[in-house]
Design a protein around this motif. Structure first.
Motif, mmCIF file in Angstrom:
data_model
loop_
_atom_site.group_PDB
_atom_site.id
_atom_site.type_symbol
_atom_site.label_atom_id
_atom_site.label_comp_id
_atom_site.label_asym_id
_atom_site.label_seq_id
_atom_site.Cartn_x
_atom_site.Cartn_y
_atom_site.Cartn_z
ATOM 1 N N PRO A 4 3.310 2.319 -8.017
ATOM 2 C CA PRO A 4 2.308 3.271 -8.542
ATOM 3 C C PRO A 4 1.193 2.627 -9.356
ATOM 4 C CG PRO A 4 4.347 3.411 -9.794
ATOM 5 C CD PRO A 4 4.629 2.506 -8.650
ATOM 6 N N ARG A 27 1.968 3.965 -2.824
ATOM 7 C CA ARG A 27 1.807 4.415 -4.195
ATOM 8 C C ARG A 27 3.115 4.936 -4.797
ATOM 9 N NH1 ARG A 27 -1.175 1.781 -6.370
ATOM 10 N NH2 ARG A 27 -3.404 2.061 -6.661
ATOM 11 N N TYR A 71 -5.372 2.598 -15.566
ATOM 12 C CA TYR A 71 -5.216 2.922 -14.146
ATOM 13 C C TYR A 71 -6.427 3.711 -13.650
ATOM 14 C CZ TYR A 71 -3.371 5.098 -9.900
ATOM 15 O OH TYR A 71 -3.198 5.521 -8.614
ATOM 16 N N ASN A 108 -9.051 2.491 -10.819
ATOM 17 C CA ASN A 108 -9.151 3.263 -9.577
ATOM 18 C C ASN A 108 -10.589 3.640 -9.256
ATOM 19 O OD1 ASN A 108 -7.588 4.225 -7.451
ATOM 20 N ND2 ASN A 108 -7.548 6.309 -8.272
ATOM 21 N N GLN A 123 -4.742 3.705 -2.114
ATOM 22 C CA GLN A 123 -3.508 2.931 -2.274
ATOM 23 C C GLN A 123 -3.705 1.687 -3.134
ATOM 24 O OE1 GLN A 123 -4.396 4.224 0.860
ATOM 25 N NE2 GLN A 123 -2.940 5.880 0.426
ATOM 26 N N GLY A 124 -4.910 1.537 -3.695
ATOM 27 C CA GLY A 124 -5.186 0.405 -4.565
ATOM 28 C C GLY A 124 -5.561 -0.867 -3.824
ATOM 29 N N SER A 175 0.847 -1.201 0.000
ATOM 30 C CA SER A 175 0.000 0.000 0.000
ATOM 31 C C SER A 175 0.877 1.243 0.000
ATOM 32 C CB SER A 175 -0.920 -0.021 1.228
ATOM 33 O OG SER A 175 -1.782 -1.136 1.210
#
Length: 813
Positions: free
Chosen positions: A141, A137, A371, A375, A391-392, A135
């Protein structure tokens, strides 16, 4: 309806086949590079790979999702090993075709892949990575994951710690980045919640030493962070160290197979029964990976329908023995998240003049569109609602389970986003309830035996009464000559000092049972002053006598008259000097370094009952910051006086003097007091941790010293005085019972004449040989005679009226 002719039907069939072939020909393939761990620490690929294939089949059949594209999977077995994954990643990147997305599994592999993917402008979507380190970025990334971060367990754990009122925990972890970062996050959260991680152990491959350390440091609430294969090793050692049962609770990761402890493992030497016994009652926190609600999401399947199809895909394998079965819904939803995101990018890319099939490792524009779409993903999957944070990482609920009777039971859910704990109340414990987070230590003060205290107090009271009697006797008979010659004022000081020393027995026996701790320093001061001043008065007065006897009456050079001369003020001055030294020393001690209460802790003791408690014995002491220094000064000064007293007593044992006629008795008292004090002082220091023995020894030393001193100094005087009074009473009785002689007359009734002595006969008035002639005048009798006849009646006194022969002979008898 008209029937078509045979040629027309054939033509229609040909047109349909041609249109289908044309449609298939138009679909472009998009390739996904995946790494599935089929073996290793977490063999999650065993169930996740079939789930991924199921999702790809459904996605490729859908006409509303990527209608012009077909997703194809290229996968390898990473064995959950970063070294193996490095080689496979090289193959994926440098061999055709180009991969649009990478899908690793294990955290260690995902860390490697995600860090390298940025160099190839690749999106990474993981289905089984839980490492909190991912976590980040800045470091990763382009990383996303449908598996929530392992830190999502930590708010649930902290909530459970608070629910069960635990403030002290321990941890044991396998030395990998995922578990280290998870533990770092847990430490921060527990610190904020006021919970202490008292023990932190780690291991690489062999957990034996770490488990032994947990046992040695009395760990009770233990959080274990390790993979499934290491979990079996850990709990085999747990069984050997007896680190389980009603006193312990283990918190484990919930994504192990349900029968992980029943799987035969050649790396351990514990039986199934032993493993089952060791793991019973442990608690797991697990991310909710299967939607508990019956809803149809993006895949048009409910969670139960998904499980049914997955079981069919696995060919009847036992889910408990299939690695990654619990994470399979996450892998399934990962494909759907990717497909929906790619589908969302078709329009924006077309507007910018791009197509998905134009993707290459140098095209950042397509990567940025993918991306952006990932997201903003939000849909209902078979694992629940799928959404990613900044943080995905996947956000989800946490399931809390407990192993009860060999099987896992759900005992609650926790929503960390809302801080809401849903509790079923069906948790079960081996003991009465949740165990204590540490051995309960009960502080228990050791107090003096009350029987011993009362016994010594009775002896002290009797001694004080004896001292009062001796003091009264000495004061009342202070004019008697042989008492005057014993220096009665010094004897009075000795009696008062003895009573003060005996009074010190009471504060010596007073402890926290009788007074509050804040008042205890006052008791300490009473002990110090009573013993110090009592010793100075009692021993100081005796020492003064023996000192001056030695000083004055052992000098052979001086004349006899000077040797017998001794001024009383010198004796009193000597006692005053000794007393002043003690008062000054005690005042300096009290002002500079006052006594206060200190508590001595002893080795903890286990009670006889089978309770999870330990007794911490405590003992209160009177002490000061530099207690050793002060005791050294006092004992050194008093010790020199005692040794000097013994020497002087020995030197004056043959001296005979009327000025201090009891100096031999004083010497005997000094011998006894010195011996008792020289023995008692070091022994009481050695026995200071044994309150009964120390008090008994000190009290008995005081009592014996006082009793011996009073008896040796005063009892002989009392006996002498009693003997004198007895003699006087005998004389008085003899004078009263003797018949007085009558005047010289002739008794006619007798046959013989009475003997008579006339006053004119000078021989009849002559005194016995060696005695002076008495005077029969108006002057009183000599003082010595008057003293010895003080108890006589007034009419018995010799004067001019009754000074005749019968009384004269009695006077010199």
């Amino acid at each position: 309806m008209a029937r078509l002719s045979r040629p027309a039907a054939l033509l229609l069939f040909a047109l349909i086949c041609f249109s289908c072939a044309a449609a298939d020909k138009k679909k472009k393939k998009l390739y996904i590079g995946a790494l599935f761990p089929m073996s290793g620490g977490w063999p999650g690929g065993q169930a996740c790979l079939p789930a991924t294939q199921m999702a790809l089949q459904l996605v490729n059949k859908r006409t509303d999702i990527l209608p012009d594209y077909e997703l194809e999977l290229i996968h390898y077995d990473s064995m959950c090993d970063p070294g193996e994954a490095t080689k496979l990643l090289y193959d994926l990147l440098y061999t055709e075709p180009i991969k649009v997305v990478l899908m690793p599994g294990c955290s260690s592999v995902s860390t490697l892949v995600a860090e390298a993917a940025r160099m190839w402008n690749l999106i990474v979507l993981s289905y089984g990575s839980s490492s909190p380190a991912l976590s980040n970025r800045q470091r990763f990334p382009t990383f996303f994951r449908t598996h929530p971060s392992a830190t999502l367990h930590n708010p649930t754990r902290v909530q459970l710690f608070q629910k069960w009122k635990w403030t002290k925990i321990a941890t044991i972890q396998q030395t990998t980045e995922v578990f280290t970062s998870t533990l770092d996050d847990l430490e921060e959260r527990t610190k904020e919640a006021g919970i202490d991680i008292s023990v932190r152990q780690s291991f690489l491959t062999d957990p034996a030493v770490a488990v032994k350390n947990l046992k040695r440091q009395d760990a009770r609430i233990i959080v274990g962070l390790f993979y499934e294969t290491e979990a079996r090793k850990v709990f085999c050692e747990v069984y050997k160290e007896k680190l389980y049962g009603k006193k312990y609770v283990w918190f484990l990761i919930g994504w192990y197979a349900d029968n992980w402890f029943k799987i035969k493992d050649p790396s351990i030497n514990c039986t199934l029964e032993q493993m089952s016994e060791a793991v019973e009652g442990h608690v797991t926190t697990e991310i909710v990976m299967l939607n508990p609600e019956t809803v149809r999401g993006a895949s048009k399947l409910t969670s139960q329908e998904f499980l049914t199809q997955l079981m069919s895909k696995l060919g009847g394998k036992n889910p408990e023995e299939t690695g990654g079965f619990q994470e399979a819904p996450l892998a399934y939803d990962a494909v759907w998240a990717l497909a929906l995101a790619l589908n969302k990018t078709v329009g924006p890319l077309k507007a910018r003049g791009y197509r998905l099939e134009d993707f290459n490792y140098n095209n950042r524009d397509i990567t940025s569109e993918i991306y952006r779409a990932m997201n903003t993903s939000s849909f209902e999957g078979v694992s629940g609602h799928v959404v990613f944070d900044a943080q995905g990482s996947r956000m989800a609920w946490t399931l809390i389970e407990q192993l009860q009777g060999g099987s896992y039971k759900k005992i609650g859910y926790y929503d960390s986003t809302k801080g809401n704990l849903s509790w079923y109340g069906n948790d079960k414990w081996i003991g009465q309830g949740p165990p204590a987070d540490q051995t309960v230590v009960i502080e228990e003060f050791r107090y003096l035996s009350q029987r011993l205290f009362v016994s010594m107090s009775v002896f002290a009271v009797v001694g004080i009464l004896l001292g009062i009697v001796c003091l009264t006797f000495n004061i009342y008979n202070s004019r008697v000559r042989y008492i005057q010659n014993s220096q009665p004022y010094l004897n009075n000081m000795t009696a008062v000092g003895c009573m003060m020393a005996l009074a010190a027995v009471f504060p010596l026996g007073i402890d926290g049972l009788h007074v509050h701790r804040r008042h205890f320093p006052v008791v300490c001061q009473f002990r110090l002053w009573l013993i110090g001043l009592g010793f100075s008065l009692a021993y100081g007065s005796m020492f003064t006598k023996i000192w001056w006897v030695h000083t004055v009456f052992t000098k052979k050079d001086e004349k006899k008259e000077k040797r017998k001369h001794l001024d009383s003020w010198k004796l009193y001055a000597t006692v005053g000097v000794l007393l002043s030294v003690d008062v000054l020393l005690l005042m300096i001690w009290q002002i500079v370094d006052p006594l206060h209460v200190t508590v001595e802790k002893f080795t903890r003791e286990a009670p006889k009952e089978d309770l999870d408690v330990l007794i911490q014995p405590l003992l209160e002491h009177c002490s000061s910051e530099k207690m050793t220094t002060w005791l050294g000064v006092v004992y050194g000064y008093k010790g020199l006086l005692l040794l000097l007293g013994i020497f002087l007593a020995y030197e004056t044992k043959s001296v005979s003097t009327e000025k201090i006629n009891d100096h031999r008795a004083v010497g005997m008292a000094i011998y006894n007091v010195a011996v008792l004090c020289l023995i008692t002082a070091p022994v009481t220091m050695i026995l200071s941790s044994q309150q009964d023995a120390s008090f008994a020894f000190a009290s008995l030393a005081i009592i014996f010293s006082v009793y011996i001193t009073l008896v040796v100094l005063f009892i002989p005087k009392k006996e002498e005085r009693v003997s004198e009074l007895r003699n006087q009473l005998s004389e008085r009785h003899a004078l009263r019972t003797r018949k007085p002689p009558s005047t010289i007359t002739q008794n006619q009734n007798h046959s013989f004449p009475l003997l008579s002595v006339t006053l004119s006969d000078p021989k009849s008035l002559a005194p016995p040989p060696g005695y002076p002639a008495p005077s029969c005048d108006t002057h009183p009798a000599p003082q010595s005679f008057s003293n010895s006849s003080s108890l006589y009646q007034a009419d018995n006194k010799i004067n001019v009226n009754n000074c005749h022969t019968s009384r004269l002979q009695m006077l010199y008898k």
